[in-house]
Scaffold this active site. Sequence first.
Site, PDB file in Angstrom:
ATOM      1  N   ASP A 199       1.688  -5.788   8.486  1.00 40.48           N
ATOM      2  CA  ASP A 199       2.316  -5.836   7.547  1.00 40.48           C
ATOM      3  C   ASP A 199       3.125  -5.385   7.538  1.00 40.48           C
ATOM      4  O   ASP A 199       3.585  -5.764   8.288  1.00 40.48           O
ATOM      5  CB  ASP A 199       0.982  -4.386   7.765  1.00 40.48           C
ATOM      6  CG  ASP A 199       0.478  -3.278   6.080  1.00 40.48           C
ATOM      7  OD1 ASP A 199       0.940  -3.478   4.874  1.00 40.48           O
ATOM      8  OD2 ASP A 199      -0.760  -2.857   6.069  1.00 40.48           O
ATOM      9  N   TRP A 265       2.806  -6.892   0.270  1.00 40.44           N
ATOM     10  CA  TRP A 265       2.716  -6.339  -1.054  1.00 40.44           C
ATOM     11  C   TRP A 265       4.157  -6.678  -2.962  1.00 40.44           C
ATOM     12  O   TRP A 265       3.744  -6.106  -3.061  1.00 40.44           O
ATOM     13  CB  TRP A 265       3.578  -4.878  -1.035  1.00 40.44           C
ATOM     14  CG  TRP A 265       3.280  -4.081   0.308  1.00 40.44           C
ATOM     15  CD1 TRP A 265       2.204  -4.119   0.974  1.00 40.44           C
ATOM     16  CD2 TRP A 265       4.657  -3.735   1.204  1.00 40.44           C
ATOM     17  NE1 TRP A 265       2.216  -2.904   1.879  1.00 40.44           N
ATOM     18  CE2 TRP A 265       3.686  -3.376   2.395  1.00 40.44           C
ATOM     19  CE3 TRP A 265       5.960  -3.531   0.843  1.00 40.44           C
ATOM     20  CZ2 TRP A 265       4.333  -2.379   3.447  1.00 40.44           C
ATOM     21  CZ3 TRP A 265       6.124  -2.754   1.798  1.00 40.44           C
ATOM     22  CH2 TRP A 265       5.606  -2.281   3.150  1.00 40.44           C
ATOM     23  N   ASP A 286      -1.003  -2.354  -3.388  1.00 38.83           N
ATOM     24  CA  ASP A 286      -2.477  -2.676  -3.035  1.00 38.83           C
ATOM     25  C   ASP A 286      -3.358  -1.629  -4.114  1.00 38.83           C
ATOM     26  O   ASP A 286      -3.012  -1.606  -5.039  1.00 38.83           O
ATOM     27  CB  ASP A 286      -2.655  -1.258  -2.406  1.00 38.83           C
ATOM     28  CG  ASP A 286      -1.746  -1.347  -0.625  1.00 38.83           C
ATOM     29  OD1 ASP A 286      -1.668  -1.947  -0.714  1.00 38.83           O
ATOM     30  OD2 ASP A 286      -2.588  -0.776  -0.146  1.00 38.83           O
TER      31      ASP A 286
HETATM   32  C1  GLA Z   1      -0.713  -0.906   3.322  1.00 40.18           C
HETATM   33  C2  GLA Z   1      -1.876  -2.678   3.311  1.00 40.18           C
HETATM   34  C3  GLA Z   1      -2.997  -2.190   2.716  1.00 40.18           C
HETATM   35  C4  GLA Z   1      -3.674  -1.625   4.485  1.00 40.18           C
HETATM   36  C5  GLA Z   1      -2.904  -0.222   4.933  1.00 40.18           C
HETATM   37  C6  GLA Z   1      -3.528   0.862   6.522  1.00 40.18           C
HETATM   38  O1  GLA Z   1      -1.280  -0.613   2.746  1.00 40.18           O
HETATM   39  O2  GLA Z   1      -1.443  -2.632   2.258  1.00 40.18           O
HETATM   40  O3  GLA Z   1      -3.578  -3.466   2.747  1.00 40.18           O
HETATM   41  O4  GLA Z   1      -3.852  -2.581   5.181  1.00 40.18           O
HETATM   42  O5  GLA Z   1      -1.814  -0.276   4.875  1.00 40.18           O
HETATM   43  O6  GLA Z   1      -3.027   1.156   6.366  1.00 40.18           O
END
Ligand code: GLA
Length: 640
Positions: A199, A265, A286
């Site tokens: 991440d 992202w 997300d």
């Molecule tokens: C981010 C990621 C998610 C998940 C969360 C965990 O938002 O994009 O897919 O892994 O962190 O905290």
Amino acid sequence: MLKATLLAFTLLTAPTLPQTAMAQATAAQASIDPLAPAGRWTGATAGRSPTPPMGWNSWNAFHTEIDEAKVMGTAKVLVDSGLRDLGYTYVNIDDGWWLKRRTSDNRMQVRTQIFPSAKIKGSETSSFRPFTDTLHSMGLKAGIYSDIGGNACSQAYDLHSPNLPEGTTAERQVGLLGHVQQDIKLYFGDWGFDYIKVDACGLNVYAPDSAVVKQYKYNGFPPLIDQTSINRTNIPAVRALYQEVADALASSNPDGDYIFSICAWGSADVRSWGKEVGNLWRTSGDITPQWTRMLHTFDSASTRALYAGPGHWNDPDMLFVGHGDFDEKHLTEAHTHFSLWAMINAPLMIGYDLRNAPPELMNIWANKDIIRLNQDSGGHQAVLAYDSDDVQIFVKTLSDSGTKGVLLFNRGLAPADVTLTPEQMKMIGDVALTDLWSKAALTLKGELKITLQPRESRVFEARGKRQLPDGFYLSEIPGALNVARDGIVAPEPDPIVHRMSNPWGATINGGERPTYTGWGGAQADATPYDQALKINGQAFLSGIGILANSRLEVRATGYTRFEAKVGIDDSTRNLKDKVVFQVFGDGRLLTEATAAYGQEAQPLKADLVDVKIVELVVRNTAQSSDLPLVVTWADAALKK
Ligand code: GLA
């Protein structure tokens, strides 16, 4: 994660960088003609994901409230239900597993309260080895989660979680930053994991003067990523940090059996470089279990067919089948969500508590025919054959001598009349269709008219005579192409991604702006700016649209001819400059043609004798304008 708007940004100053890697990269670039043919496939081949990864991830089911019983219970269902044998082999834990980074030796410690098998009797050291051994003994693989920065997402966004890292500032610094070699060796060498998702919150939400850093006493980090501004994002620094992980993974996994999932992202232009560094890269923020958020993450990947292929996949985020708009009371939506992910070669990561899954949902994940589309060895992501904000038609070439997967999709809230034609599938004559959900068979004669209910989709396997019986248009086989350079000079946000209102905040600002760069990237059957292909008034339904100063690699083994009609596309903004189109075979110039705006499409043909890699280069020969120069490889095809 698009939650950044909730936190204050302090913007980047001098980023921390692995200096040597950056300096070497710059020196190498300066000395090489970036458009010179490579004479070989330069697309990344590290890691092991010949088809999109499949499995389960804890996040959408449990957030940070994971524990061993939940994970192992899920693993057991994967095995007992037969899902494992359909390909769902990765069992991936997400945020929440960590206790702290031990300060005496910086070794990461597992939260053994929730993963009791990680406790080593008589020692304060913990190990995930028993956990991964169990998964491996079940015929499954194991995935772990980390962050590319110092702190993780949960440490900013899940502050009420019982499973946040504990201890001093240093002990709570659980991300990879400064510990890449040590952590990767621990996770893969010692603990035996097979997959890591990395991440990026550590790079963007821990600004030194931010409220979260002050309140929770984290080490501040001047952000390298600003999700709302590409110019205030340090793309090379972000990429170099992920590359460091890629290098560590390669050295910690001599057998090459690992998967590297980049979770930035869609920021930092990762939609362009993800394929060079990882096996999958998130193309968006997300997903949430809401219809229009699903559209948002889907759109961020669905126009990027030319950037994915065997070993590297666009990732519109994990499946939310089973929750919210996609639960067992909304099977139309659930079927559509799953079908869409399958068609665009998205990783199929179940995000549901499988211990309690109703049969209607199990039947979705277990649809062998839909999985077969996703796992086809050709790795050709579906291409848009018809596009609108309401209805879309996607077509996916299968490696089984050109059978196609076809998806008709009603995105909207009203019934939609949809017509499918053989041309859209690059076929001629009658086409035999099998509905891959109902298994009904029908024959398309001339055209097929279907009314789709709101949010409904239909997925067919299509068999018929292809327009090119002895070959393929390049736009039919995106998995065989590597966009080595797409000619983009400055990354621009992609405006054609559905913009759901912010699921994490109020509508208090000016709105959801386009943020994922890659606009102007190479496209199958469209120009880089989403226009129909056209050269001097002549329209083409097939072809590759790209900018000048680009280089494409095409796997050509087994073909004897390359053919195309080339020219400057009518949609170009740069009307002045001329280009040369060049076709190389294993590094040798086979043929070329110059073109100017307003000139008609010119045929380019080349014999391919034992050629493995064809390279298609377009050079702006005397650049006088900064405006983008759009070119078209119309009807570009490989023939046997
Ligand atoms: C981010 C990621 C998610 C998940 C969360 C965990 O938002 O994009 O897919 O892994 O962190 O905290």
